[in-house]
Design a protein around this motif. Structure first.
Motif, PDB file in Angstrom:
ATOM      1  N   SER A  44      40.975  37.067  21.499  1.00 42.95           N
ATOM      2  CA  SER A  44      41.833  37.454  22.604  1.00 42.95           C
ATOM      3  C   SER A  44      41.122  38.359  23.598  1.00 42.95           C
ATOM      4  N   VAL A  45      40.167  39.145  23.142  1.00 45.20           N
ATOM      5  CA  VAL A  45      39.478  40.073  24.031  1.00 45.20           C
ATOM      6  C   VAL A  45      38.218  39.464  24.640  1.00 45.20           C
ATOM      7  N   THR A  46      37.447  38.750  23.835  1.00 44.62           N
ATOM      8  CA  THR A  46      36.147  38.275  24.292  1.00 44.62           C
ATOM      9  C   THR A  46      36.256  37.199  25.357  1.00 44.62           C
ATOM     10  N   PHE A  47      37.083  36.207  25.143  1.00 44.79           N
ATOM     11  CA  PHE A  47      37.121  35.096  26.079  1.00 44.79           C
ATOM     12  C   PHE A  47      37.696  35.470  27.442  1.00 44.79           C
ATOM     13  N   PRO A  48      38.749  36.298  27.535  1.00 42.56           N
ATOM     14  CA  PRO A  48      39.174  36.700  28.888  1.00 42.56           C
ATOM     15  C   PRO A  48      38.088  37.471  29.621  1.00 42.56           C
ATOM     16  N   THR A  49      37.338  38.294  28.869  1.00 47.12           N
ATOM     17  CA  THR A  49      36.235  39.036  29.491  1.00 47.12           C
ATOM     18  C   THR A  49      35.215  38.071  30.069  1.00 47.12           C
ATOM     19  N   LEU A  50      34.842  37.064  29.300  1.00 44.05           N
ATOM     20  CA  LEU A  50      33.864  36.089  29.790  1.00 44.05           C
ATOM     21  C   LEU A  50      34.414  35.286  30.974  1.00 44.05           C
ATOM     22  N   ILE A  51      35.692  34.929  30.934  1.00 41.33           N
ATOM     23  CA  ILE A  51      36.285  34.173  32.032  1.00 41.33           C
ATOM     24  C   ILE A  51      36.319  35.008  33.304  1.00 41.33           C
ATOM     25  N   LEU A  52      36.779  36.240  33.203  1.00 39.19           N
ATOM     26  CA  LEU A  52      36.836  37.097  34.389  1.00 39.19           C
ATOM     27  C   LEU A  52      35.451  37.347  34.949  1.00 39.19           C
ATOM     28  N   LEU A  53      34.475  37.559  34.074  1.00 44.27           N
ATOM     29  CA  LEU A  53      33.108  37.748  34.556  1.00 44.27           C
ATOM     30  C   LEU A  53      32.582  36.494  35.238  1.00 44.27           C
ATOM     31  N   SER A  54      32.851  35.338  34.657  1.00 42.73           N
ATOM     32  CA  SER A  54      32.361  34.107  35.280  1.00 42.73           C
ATOM     33  C   SER A  54      33.020  33.890  36.637  1.00 42.73           C
ATOM     34  N   GLY A 134      49.184  34.495  26.254  1.00 40.11           N
ATOM     35  CA  GLY A 134      49.593  33.258  26.928  1.00 40.11           C
ATOM     36  C   GLY A 134      50.115  33.546  28.326  1.00 40.11           C
ATOM     37  N   TYR A 135      50.958  34.577  28.444  1.00 41.11           N
ATOM     38  CA  TYR A 135      51.438  34.984  29.773  1.00 41.11           C
ATOM     39  C   TYR A 135      50.280  35.394  30.666  1.00 41.11           C
ATOM     40  N   LEU A 136      49.357  36.191  30.125  1.00 41.62           N
ATOM     41  CA  LEU A 136      48.209  36.623  30.927  1.00 41.62           C
ATOM     42  C   LEU A 136      47.374  35.439  31.406  1.00 41.62           C
ATOM     43  N   THR A 137      47.228  34.449  30.548  1.00 39.73           N
ATOM     44  CA  THR A 137      46.452  33.266  30.938  1.00 39.73           C
ATOM     45  C   THR A 137      47.133  32.522  32.084  1.00 39.73           C
ATOM     46  N   MET A 138      48.449  32.383  31.998  1.00 44.02           N
ATOM     47  CA  MET A 138      49.175  31.716  33.093  1.00 44.02           C
ATOM     48  C   MET A 138      49.063  32.508  34.388  1.00 44.02           C
ATOM     49  N   ILE A 139      49.178  33.822  34.301  1.00 45.90           N
ATOM     50  CA  ILE A 139      49.065  34.673  35.486  1.00 45.90           C
ATOM     51  C   ILE A 139      47.669  34.566  36.077  1.00 45.90           C
ATOM     52  N   ALA A 140      46.639  34.637  35.226  1.00 45.89           N
ATOM     53  CA  ALA A 140      45.260  34.546  35.706  1.00 45.89           C
ATOM     54  C   ALA A 140      44.986  33.188  36.341  1.00 45.89           C
ATOM     55  N   THR A 141      45.499  32.129  35.730  1.00 48.77           N
ATOM     56  CA  THR A 141      45.314  30.791  36.284  1.00 48.77           C
ATOM     57  C   THR A 141      45.948  30.678  37.672  1.00 48.77           C
ATOM     58  N   CYS A 142      47.176  31.129  37.788  1.00 51.33           N
ATOM     59  CA  CYS A 142      47.864  31.070  39.091  1.00 51.33           C
ATOM     60  C   CYS A 142      47.154  31.914  40.138  1.00 51.33           C
ATOM     61  N   ALA A 143      46.774  33.127  39.771  1.00 46.21           N
ATOM     62  CA  ALA A 143      46.100  34.013  40.726  1.00 46.21           C
ATOM     63  C   ALA A 143      44.771  33.426  41.190  1.00 46.21           C
ATOM     64  N   CYS A 144      43.993  32.895  40.255  1.00 45.51           N
ATOM     65  CA  CYS A 144      42.695  32.315  40.623  1.00 45.51           C
ATOM     66  C   CYS A 144      42.866  31.068  41.482  1.00 45.51           C
ATOM     67  N   LEU A 145      43.847  30.241  41.155  1.00 46.99           N
ATOM     68  CA  LEU A 145      44.084  29.051  41.969  1.00 46.99           C
ATOM     69  C   LEU A 145      44.514  29.422  43.385  1.00 46.99           C
ATOM     70  N   ILE A 146      45.345  30.443  43.506  1.00 47.06           N
ATOM     71  CA  ILE A 146      45.780  30.885  44.837  1.00 47.06           C
ATOM     72  C   ILE A 146      44.586  31.388  45.636  1.00 47.06           C
ATOM     73  N   VAL A 147      43.733  32.184  45.027  1.00 46.54           N
ATOM     74  CA  VAL A 147      42.550  32.700  45.733  1.00 46.54           C
ATOM     75  C   VAL A 147      41.642  31.554  46.157  1.00 46.54           C
ATOM     76  N   ILE A 148      41.424  30.612  45.270  1.00 47.61           N
ATOM     77  CA  ILE A 148      40.545  29.484  45.605  1.00 47.61           C
ATOM     78  C   ILE A 148      41.160  28.631  46.714  1.00 47.61           C
ATOM     79  N   LEU A 149      42.476  28.368  46.633  1.00 46.06           N
ATOM     80  CA  LEU A 149      43.129  27.578  47.673  1.00 46.06           C
ATOM     81  C   LEU A 149      43.115  28.292  49.030  1.00 46.06           C
ATOM     82  N   VAL A 150      43.312  29.593  49.027  1.00 46.83           N
ATOM     83  CA  VAL A 150      43.244  30.348  50.283  1.00 46.83           C
ATOM     84  C   VAL A 150      41.850  30.249  50.879  1.00 46.83           C
ATOM     85  N   ARG A 151      40.834  30.353  50.043  1.00 42.82           N
ATOM     86  CA  ARG A 151      39.450  30.208  50.548  1.00 42.82           C
ATOM     87  C   ARG A 151      39.202  28.810  51.105  1.00 42.82           C
TER      88      ARG A 151
END
Length: 160
Positions: A44-54, A134-151
């Motif tokens: 739960s800790v390692t993979f979100p860290t790697l995703i956010l860093l990537s 699970g909630y955090l993953t959905m939030i992160a997915t939505c936030a990242c998609l919004i940022v990418i779509l805005v760009r």
């Protein structure tokens, strides 16, 4: 050395010990309850860290499209392994079946809920943590998609 290189180095230094211990636990014999709980926590800790860093380092849709499903699959599998070790209750009887534990883990991660399986008293906090991630993953997915779509929209507007 720029900020991206520094963040990348920090992420690798923080994540490598967790990943090494995860590999060790998966190769060792029977795990103690403390090791299994640590395994779920480390997933739960390692993979979100790697995703956010990537995402910080690469900022691309390809990284997001690859990293988030891998993270979700690893967290679900890690928690399913934990539920197998401690037995969940399905249909009123304790079970160690991987199929039941995987089903319960997917239900918790996606926050859909189920009436036929429930955690034992010792697993309630762990089950709640999987729902939280699970909630955090959905939030992160939505936030990242919004940022990418805005760009993408901003880049398209600049071309016209």
């Amino acid at each position: 050395m720029n900020l991206r290189a520094i963040l990348g180095a920090i992420g690798v230094v923080v994540s490598l010990p967790f990943l090494a211990y995860l590999v060790y636990l998966s190769q060792s014999g029977p795990s103690t309850p403390e090791q299994v709980i640590f395994l779920a926590f480390a997933f739960s800790v390692t993979f979100p860290t790697l995703i956010l860093l990537s995402l910080v380092l690469f900022r691309s849709l390809a990284v997001l499209a690859t990293a988030l499903p891998v993270y979700a699959a690893c967290v679900i599998a890690g928690y399913a392994r934990t539920f197998m070790a401690f037995q969940i209750v399905c249909d009123g009887r304790p079970t160690e079946s991987f199929r039941d534990c995987l089903y319960y883990s997917v239900v918790l991660f996606t926050n859909t809920g189920c009436a036929d399986c429930k955690p034992t008293a010792s697993l309630r906090l762990l089950a709640a943590s999987e729902s939280f991630f699970g909630y955090l993953t959905m939030i992160a997915t939505c936030a990242c998609l919004i940022v990418i779509l805005v760009r993408l929209i901003a880049a398209d507007n600049l071309r016209h």
